[in-house]
Design an enzyme around this catalytic site. Structure first.
Site, PDB file in Angstrom:
ATOM      1  CD  GLU A   1       7.080 -17.511  -3.055  1.00  0.00           C
ATOM      2  OE1 GLU A   1       8.111 -17.105  -2.468  1.00  0.00           O
ATOM      3  OE2 GLU A   1       7.035 -18.581  -3.688  1.00  0.00           O
TER       4      GLU A   1
ATOM      5  CE1 TYR B   1      10.235  -8.423  -8.376  1.00  0.00           C
ATOM      6  CE2 TYR B   1       7.971  -8.859  -7.711  1.00  0.00           C
ATOM      7  CZ  TYR B   1       9.264  -8.501  -7.391  1.00  0.00           C
ATOM      8  OH  TYR B   1       9.583  -8.229  -6.095  1.00  0.00           O
TER       9      TYR B   1
HETATM   10  C1  LIG Z   1       8.072  -2.543  -6.502  1.00  0.00           C
HETATM   11  C2  LIG Z   1       9.024  -1.417  -6.101  1.00  0.00           C
HETATM   12  C3  LIG Z   1      10.246  -2.004  -5.400  1.00  0.00           C
HETATM   13  C4  LIG Z   1       9.494  -0.694  -7.380  1.00  0.00           C
HETATM   14  O1  LIG Z   1      10.477   0.243  -6.993  1.00  0.00           O
HETATM   15  P1  LIG Z   1      10.741   1.608  -7.785  1.00  0.00           P
HETATM   16  O2  LIG Z   1      12.030   2.155  -7.288  1.00  0.00           O
HETATM   17  O3  LIG Z   1       9.557   2.486  -7.733  1.00  0.00           O
HETATM   18  O4  LIG Z   1      10.911   1.035  -9.269  1.00  0.00           O
HETATM   19  P2  LIG Z   1      11.353   1.765 -10.611  1.00  0.00           P
HETATM   20  O5  LIG Z   1      11.109   3.243 -10.550  1.00  0.00           O
HETATM   21  O6  LIG Z   1      12.724   1.331 -10.964  1.00  0.00           O
HETATM   22  O7  LIG Z   1      10.336   1.116 -11.655  1.00  0.00           O
HETATM   23  C5  LIG Z   1      10.612  -0.176 -12.175  1.00  0.00           C
HETATM   24  C6  LIG Z   1       9.397  -0.715 -12.897  1.00  0.00           C
HETATM   25  O8  LIG Z   1       8.405  -1.133 -11.975  1.00  0.00           O
HETATM   26  C7  LIG Z   1       7.114  -0.927 -12.532  1.00  0.00           C
HETATM   27  N1  LIG Z   1       6.396  -0.011 -11.662  1.00  0.00           N
HETATM   28  C8  LIG Z   1       6.893   0.641 -10.587  1.00  0.00           C
HETATM   29  N2  LIG Z   1       5.907   1.353  -9.984  1.00  0.00           N
HETATM   30  C9  LIG Z   1       4.793   1.126 -10.698  1.00  0.00           C
HETATM   31  C10 LIG Z   1       3.445   1.563 -10.565  1.00  0.00           C
HETATM   32  N3  LIG Z   1       3.060   2.389  -9.573  1.00  0.00           N
HETATM   33  N4  LIG Z   1       2.536   1.112 -11.448  1.00  0.00           N
HETATM   34  C11 LIG Z   1       2.892   0.276 -12.461  1.00  0.00           C
HETATM   35  N5  LIG Z   1       4.164  -0.170 -12.642  1.00  0.00           N
HETATM   36  C12 LIG Z   1       5.089   0.260 -11.764  1.00  0.00           C
HETATM   37  C13 LIG Z   1       7.329  -0.388 -13.929  1.00  0.00           C
HETATM   38  O9  LIG Z   1       7.427  -1.481 -14.817  1.00  0.00           O
HETATM   39  C14 LIG Z   1       8.683   0.276 -13.774  1.00  0.00           C
HETATM   40  O10 LIG Z   1       9.384   0.403 -14.967  1.00  0.00           O
HETATM   41  P3  LIG Z   1       9.202   1.766 -15.855  1.00  0.00           P
HETATM   42  O11 LIG Z   1       9.424   2.911 -14.912  1.00  0.00           O
HETATM   43  O12 LIG Z   1      10.236   1.647 -16.898  1.00  0.00           O
HETATM   44  O13 LIG Z   1       7.791   1.732 -16.350  1.00  0.00           O
HETATM   45  C15 LIG Z   1       8.306  -0.376  -5.208  1.00  0.00           C
HETATM   46  O14 LIG Z   1       7.052  -0.059  -5.794  1.00  0.00           O
HETATM   47  C16 LIG Z   1       8.115  -0.809  -3.776  1.00  0.00           C
HETATM   48  O15 LIG Z   1       8.989  -0.638  -2.935  1.00  0.00           O
HETATM   49  N6  LIG Z   1       6.926  -1.354  -3.478  1.00  0.00           N
HETATM   50  C17 LIG Z   1       6.613  -1.747  -2.090  1.00  0.00           C
HETATM   51  C18 LIG Z   1       7.398  -2.959  -1.661  1.00  0.00           C
HETATM   52  C19 LIG Z   1       7.058  -4.149  -2.512  1.00  0.00           C
HETATM   53  O16 LIG Z   1       5.899  -4.385  -2.842  1.00  0.00           O
HETATM   54  N7  LIG Z   1       8.074  -4.933  -2.881  1.00  0.00           N
HETATM   55  C20 LIG Z   1       7.919  -6.141  -3.680  1.00  0.00           C
HETATM   56  C21 LIG Z   1       7.656  -7.295  -2.790  1.00  0.00           C
HETATM   57  S1  LIG Z   1       7.415  -8.785  -3.726  1.00  0.00           S
END
Ligand SMILES: CC(C)(COP(=O)(O)OP(=O)(O)OC[C@H]1O[C@@H](n2cnc3c(N)ncnc32)[C@H](O)[C@@H]1OP(=O)(O)O)[C@@H](O)C(=O)NCCC(=O)NCCS
Length: 162
Positions: free
Chosen positions: A108, A120
């Site tokens: 979710e 995702y």
């Molecule tokens: C979602 C989350 C875990 C991604 O972590 P991260 O370490 O920044 O991820 P990555 O740097 O490995 O990026 C992975 C992919 O996520 C996507 N992504 C990450 N941040 C993004 C942004 N600000 N906007 C658009 N896409 C994004 C991209 O597809 C990216 O791949 P790419 O860098 O090759 O384009 C992070 O944003 C987070 O902790 N968010 C808050 C908590 C949360 O919402 N968790 C999910 C609950 S369901």
């Protein structure tokens, strides 16, 4: 930067990150994480850099032993370390585990959480439906998403003609 399994001693740091990332929606406490780490069908992993835990994620094995499925229970990256591939390190591992078991993955995600939704989608998750009022206390809706198992994906393909 390296990936490892999380242990009881990581619970406080996970709760600290959770507070930063999900402050509006009942972030899990240290005690919640300690309990989660003890559950036999849950698995938690994280990413450490210079001795600091900067990412954490959990999956749960569900369903029947002959027809397993996984759900992503939580995933987050320290805001100061986001967009550096830490989410991908964790997702690579989660998808690898699901593929080993030939199991689908479910999750979710809050409507409007574009960074997570984009991540995702990049891993092959597809939108299944909406769960209304899923997050509390905010009342925000959630998308349910599914990533097919390796077997499901293959079974969708039309067999090649000899
Ligand atoms: C979602 C989350 C875990 C991604 O972590 P991260 O370490 O920044 O991820 P990555 O740097 O490995 O990026 C992975 C992919 O996520 C996507 N992504 C990450 N941040 C993004 C942004 N600000 N906007 C658009 N896409 C994004 C991209 O597809 C990216 O791949 P790419 O860098 O090759 O384009 C992070 O944003 C987070 O902790 N968010 C808050 C908590 C949360 O919402 N968790 C999910 C609950 S369901």
């Amino acid at each position: 930067m390296y990936l490892r399994e999380l242990v009881r001693e990581d619970a406080a740091r996970c709760a600290e990150l959770e507070e930063q990332l999900f402050s509006g929606d009942t972030p899990w406490s240290k005690e919640n994480f300690e309990l989660e780490f003890q559950q036999p069908y849950n698995f938690y992993l994280g990413v450490e850099e210079d001795g600091l835990l900067v990412g954490y994620a959990g999956i749960g094995l569900r369903g029947h032993v002959d027809d397993p499925e996984f759900e992503i229970l939580t995933i987050g990256t320290d805001p100061k370390y986001q967009r550096r591939g830490i989410g991908r390190m964790m997702m690579d591992n989660i998808c690898y585990i699901a593929d080993l078991k030939k199991a689908p993955l479910f999750l979710e995600v809050r409507v409007g959480n574009e960074p997570a939704i984009e991540m995702y989608k990049a891993y092959g998750f597809k939108h299944l439906g909406i769960r209304r009022n899923y997050y509390q206390p905010s009342g925000a809706d959630a998308h349910t998403m599914k990533r097919d198992s390796v077997t499901d994906t293959n079974s969708d393909k039309t067999p090649e003609q000899p």
